[in-house]
Write a protein that holds these residues in place. Structure first.
Motif, PDB file in Angstrom:
ATOM      1  N   ASP A 181       0.789  -1.253   0.000  1.00  0.00           N
ATOM      2  CA  ASP A 181       0.000   0.000   0.000  1.00  0.00           C
ATOM      3  C   ASP A 181       0.815   1.295   0.000  1.00  0.00           C
ATOM      4  OD1 ASP A 181      -1.913  -1.967   0.260  1.00  0.00           O
ATOM      5  OD2 ASP A 181      -2.735  -1.260   2.157  1.00  0.00           O
ATOM      6  N   GLU A 218      -4.677  -0.775  -1.373  1.00  0.00           N
ATOM      7  CA  GLU A 218      -5.970  -0.738  -0.679  1.00  0.00           C
ATOM      8  C   GLU A 218      -6.849   0.263  -1.413  1.00  0.00           C
ATOM      9  OE1 GLU A 218      -5.875   0.028   3.557  1.00  0.00           O
ATOM     10  OE2 GLU A 218      -8.042   0.255   3.649  1.00  0.00           O
ATOM     11  N   LYS A 230      -7.647  -4.681   4.985  1.00  0.00           N
ATOM     12  CA  LYS A 230      -6.314  -4.385   5.485  1.00  0.00           C
ATOM     13  C   LYS A 230      -5.366  -5.528   5.137  1.00  0.00           C
ATOM     14  CE  LYS A 230      -8.005  -0.601   7.139  1.00  0.00           C
ATOM     15  NZ  LYS A 230      -7.916   0.602   6.286  1.00  0.00           N
ATOM     16  N   VAL A 283       3.311   0.167   4.185  1.00  0.00           N
ATOM     17  CA  VAL A 283       2.607   0.875   5.264  1.00  0.00           C
ATOM     18  C   VAL A 283       1.184   0.334   5.445  1.00  0.00           C
ATOM     19  CG1 VAL A 283       3.934   2.978   4.880  1.00  0.00           C
ATOM     20  CG2 VAL A 283       1.790   2.689   3.642  1.00  0.00           C
ATOM     21  N   THR A 284       0.654   0.559   6.669  1.00  0.00           N
ATOM     22  CA  THR A 284       1.385   0.914   7.862  1.00  0.00           C
ATOM     23  C   THR A 284       1.760  -0.363   8.599  1.00  0.00           C
ATOM     24  OG1 THR A 284      -0.642   1.134   9.217  1.00  0.00           O
ATOM     25  CG2 THR A 284       0.185   3.127   8.127  1.00  0.00           C
ATOM     26  N   CYS A 295      -1.910  -2.644   7.800  1.00  0.00           N
ATOM     27  CA  CYS A 295      -1.957  -3.545   6.648  1.00  0.00           C
ATOM     28  C   CYS A 295      -0.763  -4.490   6.563  1.00  0.00           C
ATOM     29  CB  CYS A 295      -2.120  -2.738   5.372  1.00  0.00           C
ATOM     30  SG  CYS A 295      -3.749  -1.968   5.286  1.00  0.00           S
TER      31      CYS A 295
HETATM   32  N1  TIU Z   1      -2.515   0.304   4.354  1.00  0.00           N
HETATM   33  C1  TIU Z   1      -2.942   0.545   5.601  1.00  0.00           C
HETATM   34  O1  TIU Z   1      -2.230   0.335   6.574  1.00  0.00           O
HETATM   35  N2  TIU Z   1      -4.214   1.097   5.733  1.00  0.00           N
HETATM   36  C2  TIU Z   1      -4.591   1.864   6.794  1.00  0.00           C
HETATM   37  O2  TIU Z   1      -5.738   2.307   6.873  1.00  0.00           O
HETATM   38  N3  TIU Z   1      -3.637   2.139   7.714  1.00  0.00           N
HETATM   39  C3  TIU Z   1      -3.724   2.968   8.794  1.00  0.00           C
HETATM   40  O3  TIU Z   1      -2.781   2.997   9.583  1.00  0.00           O
HETATM   41  N4  TIU Z   1      -4.798   3.711   8.961  1.00  0.00           N
END
Ligand code: TIU
Length: 221
Positions: free
Chosen positions: A24, A72, A132, A157-158, A162
């Motif tokens: 992501d 995502e 996620k 990330v994060t 995810c």
């Molecule tokens: N890709 C991912 O981690 N989606 C999130 O929504 N992460 C957050 O930390 N919000």
């Protein structure tokens, strides 16, 4: 075979059966005005890992490893977005709404795209996912099995959302996962550090952790 000096102990892998999973690395999470910022986060800690992620993808390609970029993002009708996900956070501008980077977290919009430095290349796999975890409601498991991939190297990330969710899904499906600690980041540095500890605790209950330099050393040996 290559062996990475990792925590909690050495991580052996065969590049022919290994994929790098870049989670992501989208404008919606890394840039001001995207979903991450709309959730109230400071996006700066995420942008800092981009150079390391570029190096990780270069290493993967040099070693003949498959590269998978997850994304995502939802379809424009939000048919793949559970109402609970859209409602969470009571955001004035949330999933599907028009925002500074186009419709938030919607496939095809500017925000859903990958940051310029980490654009997919010919031969990479791009996997759109509604959740996620990258195994939820996707063909990832079948794809990996079809490609003979048993080992996964994670960046992106994060860390605690995810990345960790996907590592846990992979663990339960029998994959051997390594988290590259300096190729992943969180909006909350303490959550990043805690996630690394959670992954490697109890003898590697979820997997392994190492730095990119540790991986590069292993690959040059
Ligand atoms: N890709 C991912 O981690 N989606 C999130 O929504 N992460 C957050 O930390 N919000």
């Amino acid at each position: 075979m290559k062996t990475v000096k990792a925590r909690p102990y050495d991580y052996p892998f065969d590049p022919a059966h290994t994929a790098v999973v870049m989670i992501d690395m989208q404008r919606d999470f890394l840039e001001p005005g995207g979903f991450g910022a709309l959730l109230g986060n400071d996006v700066a800690p995420l942008a800092r890992i981009v150079p390391a992620c570029v190096r990780l993808l270069a290493l993967a390609r040099a070693q003949g490893m498959k590269v998978i970029h997850t994304q995502e993002a939802h379809d424009p009708l939000l048919a793949d977005c559970p109402p609970a996900k859209k409602a969470r956070g009571h955001l004035a501008c949330g999933i599907g709404d028009p925002g500074p980077l186009g419709r938030v977290l919607v496939a095809g919009e500017p925000g859903a795209g990958f940051v310029p430095e980490l654009q997919p290349r010919l031969g990479d796999i791009v996997l759109r996912k509604p959740g996620k975890g990258a195994f939820h409601a996707t063909g990832l498991d079948a794809m990996l099995r079809g490609l003979g991939i048993t080992h996964l190297l994670f960046g992106g990330v994060t860390t605690e959302v995810c990345v960790q969710t996907t590592m846990r899904e992979a663990n339960d499906r029998g994959y051997e996962s390594l988290l590259l600690t300096d190729c992943s980041a969180s909006y909350f540095p303490a959550f990043h550090a805690a996630t690394v500890e959670m992954v490697v605790a109890q003898g590697g209950i979820v997997g392994w952790a190492a730095t990119l330099a540790d991986l590069e050393t292993a690959c040059s040996a």
